[in-house]
Write a protein that holds these residues in place. Structure first.
Motif, PDB file in Angstrom:
ATOM      1  N   GLU A   1       0.837  -1.204   0.000  1.00  0.00           N
ATOM      2  CA  GLU A   1       0.000   0.000   0.000  1.00  0.00           C
ATOM      3  C   GLU A   1       0.871   1.253   0.000  1.00  0.00           C
ATOM      4  OE1 GLU A   1      -3.229   2.324  -0.207  1.00  0.00           O
ATOM      5  OE2 GLU A   1      -3.283   0.152  -0.235  1.00  0.00           O
ATOM      6  N   GLY A   2       0.650   2.091  -0.973  1.00  0.00           N
ATOM      7  CA  GLY A   2       1.387   3.342  -1.082  1.00  0.00           C
ATOM      8  C   GLY A   2       2.690   3.221  -1.854  1.00  0.00           C
ATOM      9  N   ARG A   3       3.216   2.027  -1.975  1.00  0.00           N
ATOM     10  CA  ARG A   3       4.481   1.827  -2.691  1.00  0.00           C
ATOM     11  C   ARG A   3       4.263   1.356  -4.120  1.00  0.00           C
ATOM     12  NH1 ARG A   3       7.094  -1.565   2.141  1.00  0.00           N
ATOM     13  NH2 ARG A   3       7.146   0.118   3.641  1.00  0.00           N
ATOM     14  N   VAL A   4       3.173   0.646  -4.314  1.00  0.00           N
ATOM     15  CA  VAL A   4       2.866   0.089  -5.635  1.00  0.00           C
ATOM     16  C   VAL A   4       1.527   0.640  -6.080  1.00  0.00           C
ATOM     17  CG1 VAL A   4       2.395  -2.026  -6.916  1.00  0.00           C
ATOM     18  CG2 VAL A   4       4.121  -2.044  -5.123  1.00  0.00           C
ATOM     19  N   THR A   5       1.448   1.079  -7.310  1.00  0.00           N
ATOM     20  CA  THR A   5       0.190   1.545  -7.868  1.00  0.00           C
ATOM     21  C   THR A   5      -0.365   0.453  -8.769  1.00  0.00           C
ATOM     22  OG1 THR A   5       1.034   3.805  -7.853  1.00  0.00           O
ATOM     23  CG2 THR A   5      -0.912   3.366  -9.198  1.00  0.00           C
TER      24      THR A   5
ATOM     25  N   ARG B   1      -5.732   0.475 -12.967  1.00  0.00           N
ATOM     26  CA  ARG B   1      -7.137   0.843 -12.724  1.00  0.00           C
ATOM     27  C   ARG B   1      -8.063  -0.353 -12.849  1.00  0.00           C
ATOM     28  NH1 ARG B   1     -11.451   3.478 -12.360  1.00  0.00           N
ATOM     29  NH2 ARG B   1     -12.904   4.272 -13.862  1.00  0.00           N
TER      30      ARG B   1
ATOM     31  N   ARG C   1      -8.016  -2.376  -9.666  1.00  0.00           N
ATOM     32  CA  ARG C   1      -8.719  -1.731  -8.557  1.00  0.00           C
ATOM     33  C   ARG C   1     -10.224  -1.760  -8.749  1.00  0.00           C
ATOM     34  NH1 ARG C   1      -6.896   3.657  -8.727  1.00  0.00           N
ATOM     35  NH2 ARG C   1      -5.630   3.157 -10.520  1.00  0.00           N
TER      36      ARG C   1
END
Length: 105
Positions: A25-29, A32, A35
């Protein structure tokens, strides 16, 4: 292999898989599309676990009013749709299963 060893290995793998999403979380995007589809995972998983228990007996499709699990499942679905309460869904489903089982024999 021991049953306990297999259970420990499966538990560690499950823990590691869940931890990986928290740690990322927050390190890998994530893309879309990933998600967007992620909220459907619990529903799909639960459906895959429950539907065979309701519809199959000894590996064969059993659509009958004598199928106590199917009848209890239908009642639970109706209760869930009407109340949106997990507690009442469980209570109603289990009560129907017990009552239907005692009536059918």
């Amino acid at each position: 292999m021991s049953v306990w060893l297999i259970m420990v290995i499966c538990g560690l793998l499950t823990f590691g898989l869940r931890l990986s999403f928290i740690a990322a979380e927050g390190r890998v995007t994530f893309p879309r599309w990933f998600r967007v589809l992620l909220p459907f995972v619990p529903v799909a998983t639960l459906t895959a676990l429950v539907i065979p228990e309701l519809l199959l007996a000894d590996g064969a499709l059993w659509l009958s009013w004598r199928n106590t699990r199917l009848m209890a499942g239908i009642v639970a679905i109706i209760i869930a749709a009407a109340t949106r309460s997990v507690l009442w869904t469980l209570v109603g489903g289990f009560a129907t299963l017990a009552l239907w089982s005692s009536l059918i024999g």
